[in-house]
Design a protein around this motif. Structure first.
Motif, PDB file in Angstrom:
ATOM      1  N   GLN A 185      -5.524  -0.657  12.405  1.00  0.00           N
ATOM      2  CA  GLN A 185      -5.138  -1.486  11.270  1.00  0.00           C
ATOM      3  C   GLN A 185      -4.010  -0.834  10.485  1.00  0.00           C
ATOM      4  O   GLN A 185      -3.054  -1.502  10.067  1.00  0.00           O
ATOM      5  N   LYS A 186      -4.117   0.472  10.292  1.00  0.00           N
ATOM      6  CA  LYS A 186      -3.054   1.194   9.592  1.00  0.00           C
ATOM      7  C   LYS A 186      -1.756   1.120  10.379  1.00  0.00           C
ATOM      8  O   LYS A 186      -0.674   0.949   9.806  1.00  0.00           O
ATOM      9  N   ALA A 187      -1.842   1.227  11.720  1.00  0.00           N
ATOM     10  CA  ALA A 187      -0.652   1.132  12.568  1.00  0.00           C
ATOM     11  C   ALA A 187      -0.020  -0.248  12.465  1.00  0.00           C
ATOM     12  O   ALA A 187       1.215  -0.373  12.391  1.00  0.00           O
ATOM     13  N   VAL A 188      -0.839  -1.296  12.448  1.00  0.00           N
ATOM     14  CA  VAL A 188      -0.307  -2.656  12.297  1.00  0.00           C
ATOM     15  C   VAL A 188       0.423  -2.801  10.971  1.00  0.00           C
ATOM     16  O   VAL A 188       1.512  -3.401  10.899  1.00  0.00           O
ATOM     17  N   ASP A 189      -0.151  -2.234   9.916  1.00  0.00           N
ATOM     18  CA  ASP A 189       0.505  -2.292   8.601  1.00  0.00           C
ATOM     19  C   ASP A 189       1.877  -1.629   8.639  1.00  0.00           C
ATOM     20  O   ASP A 189       2.853  -2.160   8.076  1.00  0.00           O
ATOM     21  N   ILE A 190       1.956  -0.471   9.274  1.00  0.00           N
ATOM     22  CA  ILE A 190       3.236   0.248   9.369  1.00  0.00           C
ATOM     23  C   ILE A 190       4.253  -0.572  10.153  1.00  0.00           C
ATOM     24  O   ILE A 190       5.416  -0.714   9.738  1.00  0.00           O
TER      25      ILE A 190
END
Length: 624
Positions: free
Chosen positions: A474-479
């Motif tokens: 999820q954090k990677a998608v946000d980035i």
């Protein structure tokens, strides 16, 4: 029934936490790109724009009677496979170090350039070699090498040193090369008769055979002109049991030893390296290039294409006692200075062997910078294992031209990528989701216990890892979504493709891990009896059909079947975008593979041969 309710409560509780993590993105993960720099650099790293060319190589294995050699050649239409042709290098992008802890770098006696090297100008007359002459087999490659040697022989005598990788997987290749030595020497004999300069010199060509693994072995005590002696020497090449291939260390040591011998006899030193791996000491690539340029020694490499964006491939090996198949990891890539793709497949490190369409970075850079040629030998590898190993390893030159890796030094690669927010953000995601650096990203897929209690114990260790991975995704998608506006400004097709595929995978792997949690919860509650009496384990299987959350799971996770379907369609849409935007490339091939594989998860009974437990005890697995 009470025990089943306990299992359900346990797993659904974990899933609740997963949804919270995914929904709110609360995990704070240090996305660091301060990896230790291990490359040995040289001050002679000015990048010159030089003309490069592509050439289709003939497959004629008859001895040539006409040795008319001209520069240039026919423009190719394919790249990186059995019908592909040469690929030129084009400046595209850069990157930063990705330390793979499983790669052990042993630079041996190679040191930083000494004062005698640093104080000497390399000059301006250097020749940039070919980065990918694709051939049908060793016979064609050796015919081309003979023409290269003839070209040099018109001006000076030659000492050719052949370096053979001692890995067990190279035995068949060594035999084929030995059988083709008659062709190369026959053509060189014709040249000796036709060329006046050559005819006036005795023993124009001398050959030495060496092999390497962890150490180097010399198989011709003295350079020879005897074809039979050369063939006998190749037949005596041992198999190195350590599994190490110190290619750079060997090439550097060869230059040190034989360049002196060549100078004393007024000869040009040429090196031909034959290997199916990228080697274990790639950090020393710049030192090799510096030494080769100083000695004016072209380096020709006969090798295999790299695995797409990944350092490893796996080869199939069957033990001699039980004939059980084993997958043995080898170093085969990547095609760039550092990987530009996810090392993760949504459950653990990648197991595939998809072709990158280009050779391994270190080997291609060495050949290019020294004026040699990297020969891609794309014939089907019978031992290669994993997804993509049996696919057509072929990409059209027109499709791949704009996706060629930039063959800069790692230092330059790192600096250029770090200067771009778009590229450095992609790199941060790759580093964060690297299961070779973060072992907790490796989730068990095979061999869960058959009995419910043991299954529960195993699952209780794996589900928390899946929940954590969902948070990181999820954090990677946000980035990635945050830098989406920068995509249109990115000039490199290669980096745009890296962005598109990485985003698609991060979206899809969230769905995959959620499916894993649902499958684990469902199987713990409703574990069926095995249909086959031989079955002794449960394996996680992948499929296109999604497992919908049941009413209890919906209530606890707040994820409805409609929301799950929405996330699935978003993932599929991004994969289809990759295929549309980058047709005929490894990125499109990987995207299609992911779509074909599906994102659903379920458990299936399986028989694991208990004789595998004897491997390592009674059976020694080789290191290839």
């Amino acid at each position: 029934m009470a025990q089943a309710r306990d299992y359900s409560a346990f797993f659904t509780s974990l899933i609740v936490h997963a949804v919270i993590l995914v929904g709110m993105g609360l995990i704070h993960h240090q996305l660091t790109d301060n990896q230790p720099e291990v490359a040995i650099e040289t001050i002679f790293d000015d990048e010159r724009d030089q003309a490069e060319f592509e050439q289709v190589l003939e497959t004629n294995l008859e001895v040539s009677e006409n040795l008319s050699v001209t520069s240039g050649g026919m423009v190719s239409t394919n790249v990186g496979a059995s019908t592909s042709t040469a690929v030129s290098s084009q400046k595209i992008e850069t990157s930063e170090s990705l330390k793979e802890p499983e790669i052990k770098i042993n630079a041996g006696e190679i040191t930083a350039p000494g004062d005698d090297i640093l104080g000497e100008d390399l000059g301006v007359g250097e020749v940039t070699g070919e980065v990918g002459a694709v051939v049908e087999g060793y016979g064609t490659a050796m015919s081309r090498i003979s023409k290269e040697l003839i070209r040099i022989m018109r001006e000076e005598k030659i000492l050719v040193v052949w370096l053979f990788d001692e890995s067990g997987s190279m035995k068949d290749d060594q035999k084929e090369i030995s059988e083709n030595f008659n062709k190369i020497y026959s053509e060189l004999g014709i040249a000796a008769k036709q060329e006046k300069k050559t005819r006036e010199r005795d023993q124009t060509l001398l050959t030495t055979i060496l092999s390497y693994g962890a150490t180097v072995h010399v198989h011709t005590p003295k350079p020879t002109v005897d074809v039979k002696e050369v063939q006998d020497a190749i037949g005596k090449i041992p198999i190195d049991e350590t599994g190490l291939e110190n290619m750079c260390q060997t090439v550097a040591a060869t230059i040190d030893k034989y360049s002196t011998m060549a100078r004393k006899t007024d000869r040009r030193l040429c090196i031909v390296c034959v290997t199916d791996e990228s080697g274990d000491d790639g950090a020393a690539v710049e030192e090799v290039i510096t030494r080769a340029k100083r000695a004016k020694s072209p380096i020709y490499i006969l090798g295999r294409e790299s695995v797409f964006g990944y350092p490893y491939a796996r080869q199939l090996w069957r033990d001699p006692v039980y004939n059980l198949p084993h997958w043995i990891q080898i170093n085969r890539g990547p095609e760039t200075a550092f990987p530009e793709s996810l090392q993760y497949d949504g459950l653990h490190g990648r197991w595939d062997s998809f072709s990158a369409g280009f050779g391994p970075y270190e080997q291609v850079r060495i050949a290019r910078e020294t004026g040699g040629i990297f020969f891609v030998l794309p014939g089907k590898e019978q031992r290669l294992a994993g997804a993509g190993s049996n696919q057509e390893r072929q990409f059209r030159f027109q499709d791949m031209k704009e996706y060629q890796p930039l063959l800069l030094s790692r230092r330059e690669y790192d600096a250029t990528r770090s200067a771009s927010k778009f590229r450095s953000s992609i790199w941060k995601v790759i580093v964060t989701l690297n299961p070779h650096l973060d072992k907790q990203l490796n989730i068990k897929e095979l061999y869960y216990p058959l009995k419910k209690k043991e299954f529960y114990e195993a699952g209780s260790k794996e589900v928390p890892k899946a929940i954590r991975a969902m948070g990181l995704l999820q954090k990677a998608v946000d980035i990635l979504e945050d830098i989406e506006p920068l995509r249109a400004q990115e000039k490199s097709s290669r980096w745009r493709a890296a962005y598109d595929l990485t985003l698609a995978q991060c979206l899809a792997y969230r769905v995959r891990l959620f499916q894993y949690c649902l499958a684990m919860d469902s199987h713990a509650k409703n574990m069926p009896a095995p249909k086959d009496q031989k079955s002794n384990t449960w394996n996680v299987k992948r499929g296109k059909k999604l497992l919908p959350p049941d009413p209890v799971q919906v209530k606890l996770t707040k994820v409805s079947p409609e929301e799950l379907d929405k996330q699935l369609k978003k993932s599929e849409s991004q994969y289809k975008f990759v295929i549309k935007e980058h047709p005929g490339t490894p990125w499109a091939q990987r995207a299609q593979y992911e779509l074909n594989q599906g994102f659903g998860m379920y458990f299936e009974e399986h028989f694991r041969d208990p004789r595998y437990d004897k491997v390592g005890k009674e059976i020694k697995v080789p290191k290839l």
